[in-house]
Design a protein around this motif. Structure first.
Motif, PDB file in Angstrom:
ATOM      1  N   ALA A  79       1.168  -1.402   0.134  1.00 27.73           N
ATOM      2  CA  ALA A  79       0.036  -0.203  -0.232  1.00 27.73           C
ATOM      3  C   ALA A  79       0.586   1.040   0.181  1.00 27.73           C
ATOM      4  O   ALA A  79       0.421   2.342  -0.874  1.00 27.73           O
ATOM      5  CB  ALA A  79      -1.007  -0.115   1.288  1.00 27.73           C
ATOM      6  N   GLU A  80       1.979   1.493   0.433  1.00 25.91           N
ATOM      7  CA  GLU A  80       2.735   2.800   0.887  1.00 25.91           C
ATOM      8  C   GLU A  80       3.330   2.143  -0.576  1.00 25.91           C
ATOM      9  O   GLU A  80       4.049   3.833  -1.257  1.00 25.91           O
ATOM     10  CB  GLU A  80       3.996   2.400   2.067  1.00 25.91           C
ATOM     11  CG  GLU A  80       3.612   2.069   3.224  1.00 25.91           C
ATOM     12  CD  GLU A  80       3.835   3.885   3.684  1.00 25.91           C
ATOM     13  OE1 GLU A  80       3.609   4.830   3.330  1.00 25.91           O
ATOM     14  OE2 GLU A  80       2.528   3.975   4.473  1.00 25.91           O
ATOM     15  N   ARG A  81       3.681   2.040  -1.386  1.00 24.34           N
ATOM     16  CA  ARG A  81       4.342   1.846  -2.372  1.00 24.34           C
ATOM     17  C   ARG A  81       3.311   2.040  -3.638  1.00 24.34           C
ATOM     18  O   ARG A  81       3.576   3.104  -4.683  1.00 24.34           O
ATOM     19  CB  ARG A  81       4.830   0.438  -3.123  1.00 24.34           C
ATOM     20  CG  ARG A  81       5.887  -0.123  -2.234  1.00 24.34           C
ATOM     21  CD  ARG A  81       7.098  -1.053  -3.705  1.00 24.34           C
ATOM     22  NE  ARG A  81       6.200  -2.437  -2.934  1.00 24.34           N
ATOM     23  CZ  ARG A  81       6.386  -3.478  -2.688  1.00 24.34           C
ATOM     24  NH1 ARG A  81       6.869  -3.217  -1.517  1.00 24.34           N
ATOM     25  NH2 ARG A  81       4.917  -4.868  -2.009  1.00 24.34           N
ATOM     26  N   ALA A  97      -4.814   7.177  -4.931  1.00 23.02           N
ATOM     27  CA  ALA A  97      -5.313   6.250  -5.190  1.00 23.02           C
ATOM     28  C   ALA A  97      -4.695   5.773  -3.586  1.00 23.02           C
ATOM     29  O   ALA A  97      -5.407   5.165  -2.655  1.00 23.02           O
ATOM     30  CB  ALA A  97      -6.370   5.680  -6.088  1.00 23.02           C
ATOM     31  N   GLY A  98      -3.334   5.513  -4.100  1.00 21.08           N
ATOM     32  CA  GLY A  98      -2.958   3.868  -3.057  1.00 21.08           C
ATOM     33  C   GLY A  98      -2.892   4.418  -1.451  1.00 21.08           C
ATOM     34  O   GLY A  98      -2.609   3.941  -0.866  1.00 21.08           O
ATOM     35  N   TRP A 133      -7.554  -5.041  -5.167  1.00 16.93           N
ATOM     36  CA  TRP A 133      -7.373  -3.617  -4.894  1.00 16.93           C
ATOM     37  C   TRP A 133      -5.763  -3.487  -5.153  1.00 16.93           C
ATOM     38  O   TRP A 133      -5.445  -2.804  -6.749  1.00 16.93           O
ATOM     39  CB  TRP A 133      -7.883  -2.651  -4.016  1.00 16.93           C
ATOM     40  CG  TRP A 133      -7.792  -1.592  -4.806  1.00 16.93           C
ATOM     41  CD1 TRP A 133      -8.466  -0.617  -5.885  1.00 16.93           C
ATOM     42  CD2 TRP A 133      -6.176  -0.719  -4.981  1.00 16.93           C
ATOM     43  NE1 TRP A 133      -7.414   0.697  -6.306  1.00 16.93           N
ATOM     44  CE2 TRP A 133      -6.240   0.583  -5.800  1.00 16.93           C
ATOM     45  CE3 TRP A 133      -4.904  -0.488  -3.873  1.00 16.93           C
ATOM     46  CZ2 TRP A 133      -5.468   1.979  -5.828  1.00 16.93           C
ATOM     47  CZ3 TRP A 133      -4.304   0.643  -3.961  1.00 16.93           C
ATOM     48  CH2 TRP A 133      -4.487   1.365  -5.491  1.00 16.93           C
ATOM     49  N   LEU A 134      -4.976  -3.574  -4.808  1.00 22.45           N
ATOM     50  CA  LEU A 134      -3.581  -3.473  -4.797  1.00 22.45           C
ATOM     51  C   LEU A 134      -3.058  -4.963  -5.690  1.00 22.45           C
ATOM     52  O   LEU A 134      -1.966  -3.971  -6.848  1.00 22.45           O
ATOM     53  CB  LEU A 134      -3.015  -4.557  -3.620  1.00 22.45           C
ATOM     54  CG  LEU A 134      -2.641  -3.427  -2.545  1.00 22.45           C
ATOM     55  CD1 LEU A 134      -2.232  -4.028  -1.209  1.00 22.45           C
ATOM     56  CD2 LEU A 134      -1.869  -2.358  -2.911  1.00 22.45           C
ATOM     57  N   LEU A 176     -13.675  -0.114  -5.765  1.00 19.94           N
ATOM     58  CA  LEU A 176     -13.354  -1.423  -4.929  1.00 19.94           C
ATOM     59  C   LEU A 176     -12.666  -1.047  -3.310  1.00 19.94           C
ATOM     60  O   LEU A 176     -12.766  -0.941  -2.379  1.00 19.94           O
ATOM     61  CB  LEU A 176     -12.210  -2.419  -4.897  1.00 19.94           C
ATOM     62  CG  LEU A 176     -11.965  -3.202  -4.042  1.00 19.94           C
ATOM     63  CD1 LEU A 176     -13.000  -4.566  -4.018  1.00 19.94           C
ATOM     64  CD2 LEU A 176     -11.253  -4.291  -5.041  1.00 19.94           C
ATOM     65  N   LEU A 177     -11.818   0.762  -3.669  1.00 22.48           N
ATOM     66  CA  LEU A 177     -11.476   1.399  -3.097  1.00 22.48           C
ATOM     67  C   LEU A 177     -12.733   2.245  -2.049  1.00 22.48           C
ATOM     68  O   LEU A 177     -13.224   1.676  -0.656  1.00 22.48           O
ATOM     69  CB  LEU A 177     -10.653   2.381  -3.339  1.00 22.48           C
ATOM     70  CG  LEU A 177      -9.105   2.180  -3.595  1.00 22.48           C
ATOM     71  CD1 LEU A 177      -8.590   3.070  -4.501  1.00 22.48           C
ATOM     72  CD2 LEU A 177      -9.359   1.328  -2.663  1.00 22.48           C
ATOM     73  N   ASP A 178     -13.717   2.383  -2.434  1.00 25.02           N
ATOM     74  CA  ASP A 178     -15.193   3.299  -2.208  1.00 25.02           C
ATOM     75  C   ASP A 178     -16.416   2.091  -1.336  1.00 25.02           C
ATOM     76  O   ASP A 178     -16.054   2.484  -0.082  1.00 25.02           O
ATOM     77  CB  ASP A 178     -16.431   3.291  -3.467  1.00 25.02           C
ATOM     78  CG  ASP A 178     -15.273   4.823  -4.558  1.00 25.02           C
ATOM     79  OD1 ASP A 178     -14.582   5.326  -3.468  1.00 25.02           O
ATOM     80  OD2 ASP A 178     -16.219   4.480  -5.166  1.00 25.02           O
TER      81      ASP A 178
END
Length: 420
Positions: A268-270, A277-278, A389-390, A410-412
């Motif tokens: 997630a950090e990358r 959006a990350g 998502w990743l 998917l983030l929503d």
């Protein structure tokens, strides 16, 4: 490899699926491609294909030169295909039995190389034939619209029509990573031979780097393999065998103490460093840890794309292919979640929010058989959606572009779940 521009009559100059596939399979412009035209002076023919049904609407490249191989390229594994596709291939396979005469209504693509040049240096099929023992091989190829997330695949056949393998071509960063991952997974899966209930994977025959591409040749499936029904109930024993690979059940660990959470956070950090959006994924991982950090579950391997269209049966055993997303140390139950998510998203065309609800329902019905209590099922569902998502971000970051069905929807979904 030279880098000249293909002439307008060369299908590699096209922007459609035929152009994309022919550029991937024949990247060296010392190889000349002509359609219903004379071979250029100084060149010698090394292969010919029927372009079915036309250059403008190409769907198949069927090898000419061996009627048995041409027919086999259309008829092999037809039982795995939908009825309409099966009927079309059966009809074309009947024509292919007559060789060039039967396929004469279709345009002919001729492949030629300079006189005196090494064919194995210039033509992938010849290189793979040498790597697989030197027996002459013919290749067939399906043609699809250009897609940065899809790998052109050559079906390799002997002259007498026996399947020899599937050559998957990684042609950009995204697909090179997928081909490399599947080759690694299949090497590791050699150790599962004889493990009860474990699905039978195809073998890895060879892999090579060629013309800036990564190519893995996968063993053919059994000739009489049959697909599982799309409404096939979960095969829990097989899912557990994939997760454990013959070992005893793993000792449950808390999410906070797992290497899985650390890996999820690092990815997630990358993602945040490469895509705006990350940052939402970073927040999602933090919320996952707050919500489920003290929940204990078993961790293990997963297939990574466990769906009915990647499964079949043969001789009383389950067969599974397409292991390119396989990996270790994920919560047991990810494959069950993926099965529900993809049936909803792909088969029924439902949006990501509905697919996420299908994951909850599927885990609710079957998760207990995987050793998941209510808290464990909630962890698996929430963690799986973040993992998906990743994966979407990894493919986009490698040049495949965003999957519009999953991003940003998917983030929503993830944010809404963590706010409830």
């Amino acid at each position: 490899m030279t880098t000249g521009v293909a002439p307008a009559t060369d299908p590699r100059s096209r922007a459609d699926g035929l152009g994309w596939v022919s550029r991937a399979v024949f990247p060296d412009d010392r190889v000349q491609l002509t359609v219903d035209a004379a071979v250029p002076a100084g060149q010698r023919t090394v292969a010919r294909y029927a372009v079915v049904p036309s250059v403008a609407r190409a769907r198949f490249l069927v090898p000419l030169g061996s009627p048995r191989a041409g027919a086999a390229s259309l008829l092999a594994y037809n039982a795995l295909r939908p009825p309409q596709v099966r009927a079309l291939r059966a009809a074309l396979g009947g024509l292919a039995r007559f060789g060039a005469a039967g396929l004469a209504p279709f345009p002919t693509l001729t492949v030629s190389v300079p006189v005196g040049a090494s064919v194995a240096d210039l033509v992938l099929t010849e290189r793979l034939a040498a790597a697989l023992g030197g027996m002459p091989l013919l290749a067939a190829c399906g043609v699809r619209p250009p897609d940065p997330n899809v790998k052109p695949t050559l079906q390799l056949f002997t002259v007498d029509g026996r399947p020899r393998g599937y050559a998957k071509i990684g042609w950009n960063d995204a697909t090179r990573a997928l081909v490399t991952a599947e080759a690694g997974a299949l090497r590791a899966l050699r150790a599962v031979t004889g493990v009860p209930d474990h699905p039978v994977p195809p073998g890895l025959l060879t892999e090579t780097a060629w013309a800036g591409q990564v190519v893995a040749v996968i063993e053919p499936l059994p000739p009489d393999v049959r697909g599982v029904p799309v409404d096939d109930p979960p095969r829990i024993a097989a899912l557990l065998a994939v997760a454990r690979r013959g070992a005893a059940p793993g000792v449950p660990r808390t999410l906070t103490s797992s290497t899985f959470l650390a890996r999820l956070a690092a990815q997630a950090e990358r993602a945040a460093s490469t895509a705006p959006a990350g940052a939402r994924a970073v927040a999602g991982v933090a919320a996952l840890a707050r919500r489920h950090g003290d929940t204990s579950v078993e961790f293990g391997h997963w297939h990574g794309d466990w769906v009915p269209w990647n499964l079949g049966t043969h001789d009383g055993r389950l067969v599974a292919w397409d292991w390119e997303h396989s990996g270790p140390d994920v919560p047991v139950g990810f494959d069950l979640a993926h099965d529900a998510f993809q049936r909803s998203l792909v088969l029924r065309g439902e949006p990501a929010a509905v697919a996420a609800a299908a994951v909850d329902a599927h885990l609710g019905r079957h998760g207990e058989r995987l050793g998941l209590d209510a808290a464990g099922r909630a962890l698996v569902a929430d963690a799986y959606l973040l993992e998906m998502w990743l994966r979407t971000w990894r493919l986009a970051d490698a040049g495949a572009g965003w999957n519009a069905a999953l991003h940003p929807a998917l983030l929503d979904v993830i944010e809404k779940r963590h706010s409830e």
